[in-house]
Motif scaffolding. Structure first.
Motif, PDB file in Angstrom:
ATOM      1  N   THR A 157     -15.576   1.190 -11.943  1.00 54.81           N
ATOM      2  CA  THR A 157     -15.059  -0.180 -12.069  1.00 54.81           C
ATOM      3  C   THR A 157     -15.554  -1.092 -10.944  1.00 54.81           C
ATOM      4  N   ALA A 158     -16.542  -0.626 -10.188  1.00 56.28           N
ATOM      5  CA  ALA A 158     -17.003  -1.408  -9.038  1.00 56.28           C
ATOM      6  C   ALA A 158     -17.946  -2.545  -9.426  1.00 56.28           C
ATOM      7  N   GLY A 159     -18.438  -2.541 -10.664  1.00 57.41           N
ATOM      8  CA  GLY A 159     -19.315  -3.619 -11.095  1.00 57.41           C
ATOM      9  C   GLY A 159     -20.729  -3.514 -10.581  1.00 57.41           C
ATOM     10  N   VAL A 160     -21.201  -2.277 -10.322  1.00 59.41           N
ATOM     11  CA  VAL A 160     -22.584  -2.104  -9.865  1.00 59.41           C
ATOM     12  C   VAL A 160     -23.398  -1.299 -10.874  1.00 59.41           C
ATOM     13  N   GLY A 161     -22.894  -1.148 -12.097  1.00 59.22           N
ATOM     14  CA  GLY A 161     -23.667  -0.524 -13.154  1.00 59.22           C
ATOM     15  C   GLY A 161     -23.882   0.961 -12.996  1.00 59.22           C
TER      16      GLY A 161
ATOM     17  N   THR B 211     -27.773  -6.263  -5.917  1.00 67.23           N
ATOM     18  CA  THR B 211     -26.328  -6.221  -5.707  1.00 67.23           C
ATOM     19  C   THR B 211     -25.948  -5.038  -4.829  1.00 67.23           C
ATOM     20  N   THR B 212     -25.201  -5.310  -3.775  1.00 68.17           N
ATOM     21  CA  THR B 212     -24.725  -4.263  -2.873  1.00 68.17           C
ATOM     22  C   THR B 212     -23.205  -4.343  -2.775  1.00 68.17           C
ATOM     23  N   LYS B 213     -22.551  -3.195  -2.926  1.00 70.96           N
ATOM     24  CA  LYS B 213     -21.101  -3.144  -2.815  1.00 70.96           C
ATOM     25  C   LYS B 213     -20.675  -1.886  -2.076  1.00 70.96           C
ATOM     26  N   ILE B 214     -19.528  -2.001  -1.417  1.00 70.92           N
ATOM     27  CA  ILE B 214     -18.926  -0.869  -0.736  1.00 70.92           C
ATOM     28  C   ILE B 214     -17.831  -0.312  -1.636  1.00 70.92           C
TER      29      ILE B 214
ATOM     30  N   LYS C 189     -21.792   3.073   0.225  1.00 68.09           N
ATOM     31  CA  LYS C 189     -22.532   1.818   0.026  1.00 68.09           C
ATOM     32  C   LYS C 189     -23.523   2.023  -1.110  1.00 68.09           C
ATOM     33  N   ILE C 190     -23.395   1.190  -2.136  1.00 63.79           N
ATOM     34  CA  ILE C 190     -24.284   1.277  -3.303  1.00 63.79           C
ATOM     35  C   ILE C 190     -25.044  -0.027  -3.452  1.00 63.79           C
ATOM     36  N   THR C 191     -26.352   0.096  -3.578  1.00 68.27           N
ATOM     37  CA  THR C 191     -27.209  -1.061  -3.858  1.00 68.27           C
ATOM     38  C   THR C 191     -27.910  -0.813  -5.179  1.00 68.27           C
ATOM     39  N   ASN C 192     -27.687  -1.688  -6.138  1.00 65.41           N
ATOM     40  CA  ASN C 192     -28.342  -1.589  -7.434  1.00 65.41           C
ATOM     41  C   ASN C 192     -29.021  -2.922  -7.703  1.00 65.41           C
TER      42      ASN C 192
ATOM     43  N   SER D 273     -29.708   2.697  -4.987  1.00 64.03           N
ATOM     44  CA  SER D 273     -29.662   3.433  -3.729  1.00 64.03           C
ATOM     45  C   SER D 273     -28.199   3.700  -3.377  1.00 64.03           C
ATOM     46  N   ILE D 274     -27.881   4.954  -3.043  1.00 61.45           N
ATOM     47  CA  ILE D 274     -26.520   5.326  -2.678  1.00 61.45           C
ATOM     48  C   ILE D 274     -26.556   5.893  -1.268  1.00 61.45           C
TER      49      ILE D 274
END
Length: 637
Positions: free
Chosen positions: A362-366, A341-344, A335-338, A390-391
Motif C-alpha cells: 500500500t506504499a504506492g511505489v508499484g 519515486t522514492t519512499k520510506i 528505502k524503495i526507489t522505483n 532499487s531496494i
C-alpha cells in the motif's frame, strides 16, 4: 317374423343405452388424443397421456437444457479465445515492426537525427500495445487473467503497472477439465517477470499454536498423522495423533500418555523430550507409519532432555515477526526507489507478516511483497514495467538486509549490472584507481576473478590495506568507499587501462574532500516485459545508443517468441473448445432423437388410427340408432 338381435340379451333399454354411450365416449376420447397428437406433433402432451414415459421425457428435457447451456458457454468461450488469438497476432505484428526498426537504425544509413525521429514511432507502438493489452470482449479482459473485469495495465509512476492476475480465467466447459478462455499479462507480455528473490531463510520459531499443515517436517515431507509408540521403562503405549491440528495438540496428547514420567515441550525448532529422574522414554513410529519421524520426535531421553529434529515451520501471513529465527531489526524501515519515486516503508509498527506485506503493497511505489513458494522467506515483485527498482536501507538501518530483500547485496552477481549487460573489466589489468584526499595515496584495484559485489568489496579492501574501506551504502543502495586518511585533496575513483568497471559499478566519482564516496546503484531490478523493452528501445533511439538498440532489439525478439508461444497455447484451447462443441452437439442430437422417439407423434400410425376411430365411431352411432329405436312391440313379435 322379426327377432331380437343375438348380441343383445334381454336387457333394459337404459342399460343398452348406457353401454352404447360408454363406447362412444371411449372412441371420442381416443379421437381427441389422436387429433391432438397430429396437430401438435407430440404423442405425449400431458402426464396422463403416458404416465410411464413422462419421467423419461422430463429427464431428457433437462439433459437438453444442460447441453444448450453448455453450447452457449462454449460459443462465448470460443469467441473470447478467438479474439484473444487475434489480439496476440496484432501484438506480434507491432513488435516485429519495432524489432525491424531497431535493426534498421544500427550501422550505416542512420544517424542521431534519424534515430530521434524514429523514437516517435516507438511511442506510437507503446500506445497501441497499451490499448491492446487492455482490450476487452463481452465484458472479459483478454489479458487480465482471473481479474477479468479490471483494467489489467495502468499508467503509473512513469511506467506501465500490471494489476491483473497471474492465472487465466477458466471454465469447466468439458464437464471434467477446466479450459483457459483468456490470457494474462505475465504469460503474454512478461509483466512481473523479475523479482527480488529473498536471500534469507527467515526460519520462524515453532510455537504451540503452529499448525501441522504449516511445517515442512523433520524429513522435509510435511507431517503425516497417525499412531506413535511411547515406551516408558519398557512399558509401551500407543498414542493416536490423527486428530492433532497444532504442535501444541501433539504435546498435549503425548503428555497425557507420559503422566509423571516426563514431558514433551514445544521449542523453537520443534519438540524437546524430557524424562524424569530414573526414567527412560523412547518415542518411535508404530508399524510402517512415519509420524514420529515427520515430527522429529523419534528420540530417546534418559533422566534428562533430548531435542527432536527441526520441523521447519513455514512463513505464513499470521507469523509473528518477533518469532523470526533470523535477526531482523524492523526499526529502520526500507528505502524503495522505483523510477523517479522514492519512499520510506515504515516497518516499525508491523507485528505479523501480513502487516509487513500491507506496509509494502500500500506504499504506492508499484511493488508487491509476498511469501515465496517454499514458505522460507519473502520476495518483492516490481509490478511496473518501463522503470527500474532499487531496494535499500534507510539511514543506516538493516531492515532490508534482515528481510533478505535488499536488491544490491554482497551476493549480487556482476552480470546483473546494467540490466544484464554486466560489468566490463580489463582482463589481466587493473580496472580503476582510488585517489585518497591526502593527495599522495593511490590504490589500484584489479577485479579479475570477481563475480559478485562481495568480491568487488573484498578486492577494494584488500588493495586498500586499511586506508580505504569498501562496503554497501548505509542509506539507499550502491557501493560506498570511506577514506580513512583524509586530507585537503580530492577523494575520487578514476578508470584505468580503458576499463569501464568503475563506471559500470557506479563508483567513478569525485567527491572532493568528503570522507565517503557513495556509488550509484547500477544493479536495479526491472520487469523484463514488452513495455520495458519498448521503452528501452525508445530511450536508446533518443540517446543515440547503438549498444542499447542492439540489446533492446534482442529483447523484443524474445518477446515475439513469448507471444508466439502464448498464441500457440491459445490455438490449443480453441481446438479443445471446438472438439468439445462437436461432442456436445453429437450428444444433443442423440438425446433429441431419443426424446423424439418417446414423445413425438408417428404420423403414419396416428393417421391410420384416426381413420379406424372415425369408422368405429360411425359404426357405433349407426348401431346405437338402430338399438335405441326398438320398442316393447319389437320384443313381443
Amino acid at each position: 317374423m322379426s327377432t331380437l338381435p343375438s348380441n343383445l340379451g334381454r336387457v333394459s333399454t337404459s342399460m343398452g343405452a348406457n353401454l352404447m354411450l360408454s363406447n362412444l365416449r371411449r372412441t371420442n376420447v381416443e379421437l381427441l388424443q389422436t387429433s391432438n397428437a397430429l396437430s401438435t406433433g407430440k404423442r405425449v402432451n400431458n402426464p396422463s397421456d403416458d404416465p410411464g414415459a413422462i419421467g423419461s421425457i422430463t429427464t431428457l428435457r433437462k439433459y437438453l437444457q444442460d447441453f444448450n447451456q453448455r453450447l452457449s458457454n462454449l460459443g462465448r468461450a470460443g469467441n473470447i479465445v478467438d479474439v484473444t488469438d487475434q489480439a496476440l497476432g496484432e501484438a506480434t505484428d507491432q513488435l516485429q515492426q519495432a524489432a525491424s526498426l531497431a535493426t534498421s537504425q544500427i550501422g550505416v544509413g542512420s544517424d542521431t537525427a534519424t534515430r530521434k525521429a524514429q523514437a516517435s514511432i516507438i511511442d506510437g507502438i507503446l500506445d497501441s500495445m497499451f490499448n491492446l493489452a487492455n482490450r476487452e470482449h463481452q465484458g472479459v479482459s483478454l489479458f487480465g487473467g482471473k481479474s477479468s473485469s479490471a483494467t489489467p495495465f495502468v499508467s503509473e509512476l512513469g511506467g506501465y503497472r500490471y494489476v491483473g492476475a497471474r492465472q487465466n480465467l477458466n471454465d469447466d466447459l468439458t464437464g471434467s477439465l477446466a479450459i483457459d478462455i483468456n490470457s494474462n499479462g505475465v504469460d503474454a507480455f512478461g509483466a512481473l517477470s523479475n523479482r527480488v528473490e529473498g536471500s534469507v531463510d527467515l526460519n520462524p520459531d515453532a510455537t504451540a499454536t503452529t499448525r501441522l499443515a504449516n511445517v515442512n517436517g523433520a524429513r522435509g515431507k510435511g507431517v503425516t498423522l497417525g499412531t506413535i509408540t511411547i515406551d516408558v521403562n519398557g512399558t509401551q503405549t500407543n498414542v493416536d495423533l490423527s486428530a492433532a491440528d497444532t504442535l501444541g495438540d501433539v504435546a498435549n496428547l503425548v503428555n497425557n500418555a507420559l503422566g509423571a514420567a516426563g514431558s514433551l515441550a514445544v521449542t523453537a525448532n520443534g519438540f524437546t523430550l524430557t524424562a524424569g529422574a530414573g526414567n527412560t522414554i523412547t518415542i518411535s513410529d508404530s508399524g510402517a507409519a512415519a509420524t514420529a519421524a515427520d515430527l522429529g520426535v523419534g528420540i530417546t531421553a534418559t533422566a534428562g532432555s533430548t531435542a527432536g529434529g527441526d520441523v521447519d515451520p513455514k512463513l505464513t501471513l499470521l507469523t509473528d515477526l518477533g518469532q523470526l529465527g533470523a535477526a531482523v531489526n524492523l526499526a529502520g524501515g526500507v528505502k524503495i526507489t522505483n523510477g523517479a519515486t522514492t519512499k520510506i516503508i515504515d516497518t516499525s509498527t508491523a507485528s505479523t507478516v501480513q502487516d509487513l506485506i500491507n506496509a509494502f503493497n500500500t506504499a504506492g511505489v508499484g511493488v508487491r511483497l509476498e511469501i515465496n513458494e517454499a514458505g522460507t522467506g519473502l520476495n518483492l515483485v516490481n509490478e511496473v514495467s518501463g522503470i527500474d527498482l532499487s531496494i535499500g536501507e534507510n539511514a543506516g538501518g538493516t531492515t532490508a538486509t534482515g528481510l533478505g530483500i535488499r536488491s544490491l547485496n554482497g551476493s549480487t552477481q556482476l552480470s546483473d549490472f546494467r540490466n544484464g549487460q554486466g560489468v566490463r573489466t580489463a582482463a589481466g589489468l587493473d580496472d580503476f584507481r582510488i585517489d585518497l584526499a591526502d593527495g599522495s595515496t593511490s590504490i589500484l584495484v584489479n577485479l579479475d576473478g570477481a563475480t559478485t559485489v562481495g568480491d568487488v568489496i573484498a578486492a577494494i579492501n584488500t588493495a586498500g590495506g586499511g586506508s580505504v574501506t569498501a562496503s554497501l551504502a548505509a542509506d539507499g543502495n550502491g557501493i560506498a568507499l570511506t577514506d580513512n586518511i583524509g586530507g585537503a585533496s580530492d577523494f575520487k575513483v578514476v578508470a584505468v587501462n580503458d576499463s569501464f568497471a568503475a563506471e559500470d559499478l557506479g563508483i567513478r566519482k569525485n567527491v572532493g574532500t568528503a570522507s565517503t564516496l557513495t556509488g550509484d546503484d547500477h544493479a536495479k531490478v526491472r520487469s523484463e516485459s514488452v513495455f520495458t523493452h519498448l521503452v528501452a528501445l525508445r530511450d536508446a533511439l533518443l540517446n543515440d545508443d547503438t549498444a542499447g538498440l542492439t540489446l533492446a532489439g534482442q529483447a523484443i525478439s524474445g518477446d515475439i517468441e513469448k507471444l508466439t508461444t502464448e498464441r500457440a497455447k491459445t490455438g490449443v484451447r480453441s481446438n479443445q473448445i471446438s472438439a468439445e462443441t462437436s461432442r456436445v452437439t453429437d450428444r444433443q442430437v442423440s438425446t433429441q432423437s431419443l426424446l423424439s422417439n418417446i414423445q413425438d407423434t408417428d404420423y403414419a400410425s396416428a393417421i391410420t388410427r384416426l381413420t379406424q376411430l372415425q369408422q368405429q365411431l360411425q359404426a357405433n352411432l349407426s348401431a346405437g340408432a338402430r338399438i335405441l329405436q326398438l320398442s316393447l312391440l319389437d320384443f313381443l313379435q
